[in-house]
Structures are given as structure tokens and as C-alpha cells.
Design a protein around this motif. Sequence first.
Motif, PDB file in Angstrom:
ATOM      1  N   THR A 125       0.835  -1.204   0.000  1.00  0.00           N
ATOM      2  CA  THR A 125       0.000   0.000   0.000  1.00  0.00           C
ATOM      3  C   THR A 125       0.872   1.258   0.000  1.00  0.00           C
ATOM      4  O   THR A 125       0.586   2.219  -0.722  1.00  0.00           O
ATOM      5  CB  THR A 125      -0.944  -0.005   1.222  1.00  0.00           C
ATOM      6  OG1 THR A 125      -1.849  -1.101   1.070  1.00  0.00           O
ATOM      7  CG2 THR A 125      -1.749   1.282   1.317  1.00  0.00           C
ATOM      8  N   GLN A 168      -8.195  -0.220  -0.696  1.00  0.00           N
ATOM      9  CA  GLN A 168      -8.513  -1.362   0.157  1.00  0.00           C
ATOM     10  C   GLN A 168      -9.915  -1.197   0.754  1.00  0.00           C
ATOM     11  O   GLN A 168     -10.741  -2.077   0.640  1.00  0.00           O
ATOM     12  CB  GLN A 168      -7.471  -1.419   1.279  1.00  0.00           C
ATOM     13  CG  GLN A 168      -6.878  -2.779   1.485  1.00  0.00           C
ATOM     14  CD  GLN A 168      -5.566  -2.727   2.276  1.00  0.00           C
ATOM     15  OE1 GLN A 168      -4.925  -1.683   2.419  1.00  0.00           O
ATOM     16  NE2 GLN A 168      -5.153  -3.868   2.778  1.00  0.00           N
ATOM     17  N   ASP A 223      -5.816  -1.191  -4.984  1.00  0.00           N
ATOM     18  CA  ASP A 223      -5.278  -1.763  -3.755  1.00  0.00           C
ATOM     19  C   ASP A 223      -6.279  -2.733  -3.151  1.00  0.00           C
ATOM     20  O   ASP A 223      -7.241  -2.324  -2.510  1.00  0.00           O
ATOM     21  CB  ASP A 223      -4.959  -0.637  -2.758  1.00  0.00           C
ATOM     22  CG  ASP A 223      -4.178  -1.144  -1.557  1.00  0.00           C
ATOM     23  OD1 ASP A 223      -3.972  -2.374  -1.464  1.00  0.00           O
ATOM     24  OD2 ASP A 223      -3.782  -0.318  -0.728  1.00  0.00           O
TER      25      ASP A 223
HETATM   26 MG   LIG Z   1      -2.187  -2.645   2.188  1.00  0.00          MG
END
Ligand SMILES: [Mg+2]
Length: 375
Positions: free
Chosen positions: A47, A92, A171
Motif C-alpha cells: 500500500t 482497500q 489496492d
Molecule cells: Mg495494504
Amino acid sequence: MLRVENLAKAFHDESRSGRVFAVDHIDLQVDEGEFFTLLGPSGCGKTTTLRCIAGLESPDAGEIVVDDRVMYSGTRKVAVPANDRNLGMVFQSYAIWPHMNVFDNVAFPLRVGKRRRTSKAEVTERVERALAVVELDQLAGRFATKLSGGQQQRLALARALVIEPALLLLDEPLSNLDAKLRESLRFELKRLQREQGITTVYVTHDQSEALSMSNKVAVMHDGKVSQVGDPFEIYLHPANAFVADFVGTTNFIEGVVEHRDGEAWRVRTPDGHVMVGKVVDTEPGDRCMVSIRPEHIEVSPGAGIGLNTFAGEIRTRLFTGEAMMYQVQLGSAQLSCRTPAALRYPSGTPVSVHLPTRHAIALPWTQDRAMAAAS
Ligand SMILES: [Mg+2]
Ligand SMILES: Nc1ncnc2c1ncn2[C@@H]1O[C@H](COP(=O)(O)OP(=O)(O)OP(=O)(O)O)[C@@H](O)[C@H]1O
């Protein structure tokens, strides 16, 4: 299309008293139209890398170039702001605006910042096109909260696509979904990426997702890139024990390299077994680990002899539906072997175990295996 050189980002970490590199001087190169995946365990820096590319994190050093445009350069003191980088992102935890309907969610990026001057007609046209791509055009008027998880995910994707980004950064966009939906969206995402020809950097800790979707995979570990290659290279020719263990399942047999002839090696194990196969970064006298995947081991009844063929005994077996998994005792080592479900040997059966030379890979000995890193 994307070039990342010597990228570094450290965070303050009190528990380790000092600064710790979340991204530790990495290089990446992504070609136009490629589906490029950053794969690695939790905390390895995926990330952070993506946020540096997006301009949401300011790196400590390195260079980031997108389509010949320098987005960040530590030495040249360049740092293009995130909203000027023309990158599409899905994170995410995807944020969609619950108080807006589907259309307005997707139109949002066109109504703020420097794209504010996009004409009303153009906004409508582009939003409709983006919604059609993710097949949400029928739901344009519905409130975002009244969508299923998969539909919300596609909405987040449409919002990233509407700005016609030079690069799409994703992500773990499927991590919030259940297994079935995740699988069907994998196919959808892959199709969409291919049809649109959009260069994509994808982040996941799921190795099967990485192998099934990517043109190229970079395996990350502790802020560094452990190996870059296409899915076949990563799976069949792991560069080290970490990659062999993290991507798929493998067995390790410890030993010492006795002889090396180019790519081929001969290893002796503490049990006195002599094995031959391929060598990666090891020299005669080195301690090593022979990696062999469960599905590459050939198990047959009786005590066969021959090259890389050893006498073993079935310890346990596990029927998984499509295959039979055996634990086979080979000297002091236990090997997981995967055979067709039709082969049924009870425990205690003496078997011969063959390790095909092209699948037996001697890697440098290390304690640093994925299983250890995960625990
Ligand atoms: Mg991550
Ligand atoms: N803002 C921050 N401050 C301090 N440490 C951070 C910060 N962001 C990330 N880190 C640390 O940097 C390391 C890499 O984090 P990162 O979020 O990039 O990992 P990741 O590979 O994306 O993991 P995951 O799969 O769990 O999402 C971790 O050790 C994390 O704790």
C-alpha cells in the motif's frame, strides 16, 4: 509506462526504536497495457508503494515517472500533487458516498478540482460510458448504499475509470467481498482491463489472485522486491525460499550442495540422499533447501530406484475431492504430495518417491520463509 527507481519511504516505529523502511529502495517497471501486481504478505509495503505512486505519500528518496512525466524525484525536488497525476485509484476500503446516487458518485471526480469545467453534456457522456463498462448503467439512479458489495466495488471502479487515467492503481479492491463474488469479479476486472487496454498496478496478498490475473508479478517482502516475473516464472522458477513458500505451497528438503555444473547441482541431505536438479544462487559447500511442489512429486507403490527416486512411507492421506494429499516420510523429512484422487494408498504403505529434476530447485538456505514471516 511506469518507472519506479530506488523508491524509499520510512516511517517512525517506536517499537523498533527508530525509522523503519516500509518501502526499502525498490525498482519497478510497468509496460503499457500491462496488468502488474504487487504481491506480498501483510505489512510488506504494498500500500505504501502504491500511495507513493499516487502522490498520497511523500517518499524519502527515488524517482517515479509515469508516461515520461516525472511525478516524483528526490534529487530533482519534483513532487507533482496527487490530483495532477491523472491516476485512477480504488483502495482497500473503497469510499463511495452514501448520500449520492450511483451517477453522482461517478460524476464526482469530474465536478471537483481542475476538471470542474467539464461541460454538463460531457460529464453525462463520460459517466454513462464508465457505468456501461462496469455494467451498472441500469442502476445509475439508485442510492449507493442500496447496492450489493460487488456492485459497490464496480462503482468504485467506474469512478476511477471516469477520469480516463493514464494508470489505474488498485489496492486489494476485492478484499471486502465473499469468495464467490471475488472470483467472478476477478474475471470481470481482467476482461475490463484487457478490453480497455489500461495499464494497471494491482495490489494483493492473495497469490492465486496474483497468478490468475497478472501479466507480471512483483513479490514483495519486508519493503523489498524479492522477485519480478510472469506468473509462470514466479511459480515454476522461484528465485528464493521466500517466493517458493509464499506463492503456492512447497516442500523444503535441507541439504548441502556437493557439486555444481552450470545450472545443475547435486545435493546431499543429512539422511544421505543424493538429489540432482536446478540450482539458484548456491555454490558447492553451501547449505541449501531443495524446493519441490506437492503436485510435482511422483508417488508410486513399492521401492523404486533410480535418479532422484527414494524409498518412503505413507504417513497420512487426505482426500480433498479433486486430489489426494499424502504426507510421505522420506528419511527424517515429511513431504506433502498431491496425486490424482484415484491413487489410494493406506498409511504405512511403502512407496517410491520421485522428484523430477526440472522441478527440484536448490535455493540458498534461509530461515526467512513465508510461513515463518506469517506467524
Ligand atoms: Mg495494504
Ligand atoms: N502512516 C504510517 N505510519 C507508520 N507506519 C506505517 C504507516 N503506514 C504504513 N506503516 C508501516 O509500514 C509497513 C508497510 O505498510 P503497508 O500498509 O504498505 O503494508 P501492506 O503490504 O499494504 O500490508 P496489507 O497487506 O496489510 O495491507 C507496515 O509495517 C506498516 O505498519
